[in-house]
Design an enzyme around this catalytic site. Structure first.
Site, PDB file in Angstrom:
ATOM      1  N   HIS A  59      72.717 -14.431 108.292  1.00 18.90           N
ATOM      2  CA  HIS A  59      73.774 -15.227 108.649  1.00 18.90           C
ATOM      3  C   HIS A  59      75.363 -14.465 108.110  1.00 18.90           C
ATOM      4  O   HIS A  59      76.958 -15.165 108.691  1.00 18.90           O
ATOM      5  CB  HIS A  59      74.319 -16.766 108.312  1.00 18.90           C
ATOM      6  CG  HIS A  59      72.819 -16.788 108.536  1.00 18.90           C
ATOM      7  ND1 HIS A  59      72.510 -17.511 109.733  1.00 18.90           N
ATOM      8  CD2 HIS A  59      72.373 -18.144 107.146  1.00 18.90           C
ATOM      9  CE1 HIS A  59      71.274 -18.154 109.300  1.00 18.90           C
ATOM     10  NE2 HIS A  59      71.061 -18.343 107.972  1.00 18.90           N
ATOM     11  N   HIS A 221      69.082 -21.089 112.453  1.00 16.40           N
ATOM     12  CA  HIS A 221      67.616 -20.636 112.818  1.00 16.40           C
ATOM     13  C   HIS A 221      66.179 -20.717 113.183  1.00 16.40           C
ATOM     14  O   HIS A 221      65.425 -20.946 113.059  1.00 16.40           O
ATOM     15  CB  HIS A 221      66.552 -21.096 111.244  1.00 16.40           C
ATOM     16  CG  HIS A 221      68.023 -21.172 109.504  1.00 16.40           C
ATOM     17  ND1 HIS A 221      68.662 -22.498 109.133  1.00 16.40           N
ATOM     18  CD2 HIS A 221      68.640 -19.928 108.894  1.00 16.40           C
ATOM     19  CE1 HIS A 221      69.088 -22.419 108.475  1.00 16.40           C
ATOM     20  NE2 HIS A 221      69.222 -21.330 108.329  1.00 16.40           N
TER      21      HIS A 221
END
Length: 330
Positions: A59, A221
């Protein structure tokens, strides 16, 4: 799959090493972990509550990119899309504790919540005072395969900025916990994807979309969202997201902050086009934007997509968002 890597097993430690060696004036790695802590001169004499965040890698620049004066004191990197371990988090807590306690900013995923809670218990056994706030800003779905309740996504970076500035201003641990809960309650996000992320260990996108399809409500995700539709112009995409998010606020008066976040594979050109449309759509709803930011802040590897975060803000929160922060990515 084509990636600029050496081998899958070493992705995270090699990434953290490269990040630290590229920014040695700002961060250093805590030995034996993939956690980074402030290395700037101010940190040694900083007299404030420490702030630790973290989560699975993939991320970036979240979270390590936001370690520095005015934001996080330390960040803990787990394996790709996998929570860091309690031991790693515990080492980060010890590294930033200056006797005033440590605040944990945790995105709402079951693994993160459990491991940060275990690290909290380990620290409290050493008489370190700990506070925790759980970020759950994603309004797309109520529960997902990785969470109980809403997911924590791009709004996390705004939470980290406000709490980091407030901690630097001398707020106590109790004040920061209360502030964090208020900020999170006023933060709403939805993400969309044109193409899913490819996890290196898997080697292919996490889900398939046809060339003319877009998915609304995806997670960071590769979690699926709430609908798959035909691709639309930016104006229409923004219109749907703005409408859904603004409907979540009972009070639409006062100032709002806006974050247009790239998911990793979306050019800035397209992010600014979406931002332009979003400002028009918010103006049409008489929403007063007091702060805005555009860029890749909370990504999902190479996912092609974007997320929109809207936060109802107090005047002091805008000041804290605007204050300078000395980090790699803010």
């Amino acid at each position: 799959m084509k990636k600029i890597i050496n081998n899958v097993e070493n992705i995270v430690p090699e990434m953290v090493s490269g990040l630290v060696r590229s920014n040695s004036d700002l961060v250093e790695e805590i030995p034996g972990t993939t956690a980074v802590v402030r290395a700037d001169a101010k940190f040694a004499s900083a007299d404030q509550v420490g702030i630790v965040s973290g989560g699975g890698s993939g991320h970036e620049p979240l979270h390590a990119g936001f370690v520095g004066d005015g934001m996080l004191s330390a960040a803990v990197a787990g394996e790709v899309f996998t929570s860091p371990t309690p031991d790693q988090i515990y080492e980060a807590i010890k590294a930033v504790d200056k006797g005033k306690g440590v605040l944990l900013i945790v995105k709402n995923y079951s693994g993160d919540v459990m491991n940060f809670d275990m690290a909290k218990e380990m620290a409290e056994a050493e008489d370190i005072k700990i506070g925790t706030v759980i970020v759950d800003d994603d309004i797309s779905v109520e529960n997902s395969e990785f969470t109980q309740g809403k997911r924590g996504v791009a709004g996390t970076v705004l939470v980290e900025k406000i709490l980091g500035a407030a901690a630097r201003a001398g707020k106590s641990l109790e004040d920061l916990v209360n502030l964090g809960k208020s900020v999170i309650n006023n933060t709403k996000t939805i993400g969309i994807a044109l193409k899913a992320a490819t996890v290196p260990a898997v080697g292919h996108p996490g889900f398939d979309l046809k060339d003319d399809e877009i998915e609304f409500g995806i997670g960071i995700h590769n979690e699926r969202g709430y609908s798959v539709e035909k691709i639309q112009p930016s104006k229409q995409l923004s219109e749907e997201l703005v409408a859904k998010i603004i409907d979540e606020f009972d009070d639409k008066t006062g100032k709002f902050a806006v974050l247009i976040n790239g998911m990793g594979g979306t050019p800035l050109m397209e992010q600014y086009i979406f931002a332009n449309d979003t400002f028009d759509n918010l103006k049409a709803k008489n929403i007063d934007v007091g702060y805005s930011r555009v860029g890749n802040m909370v990504t999902s590897l190479d996912m092609v997509g974007i997320s929109l975060t809207i936060m109802k803000v107090e005047p002091q929160w805008i000041d804290w968002l605007n204050e300078p922060a000395t980090t790699i990515a803010w």
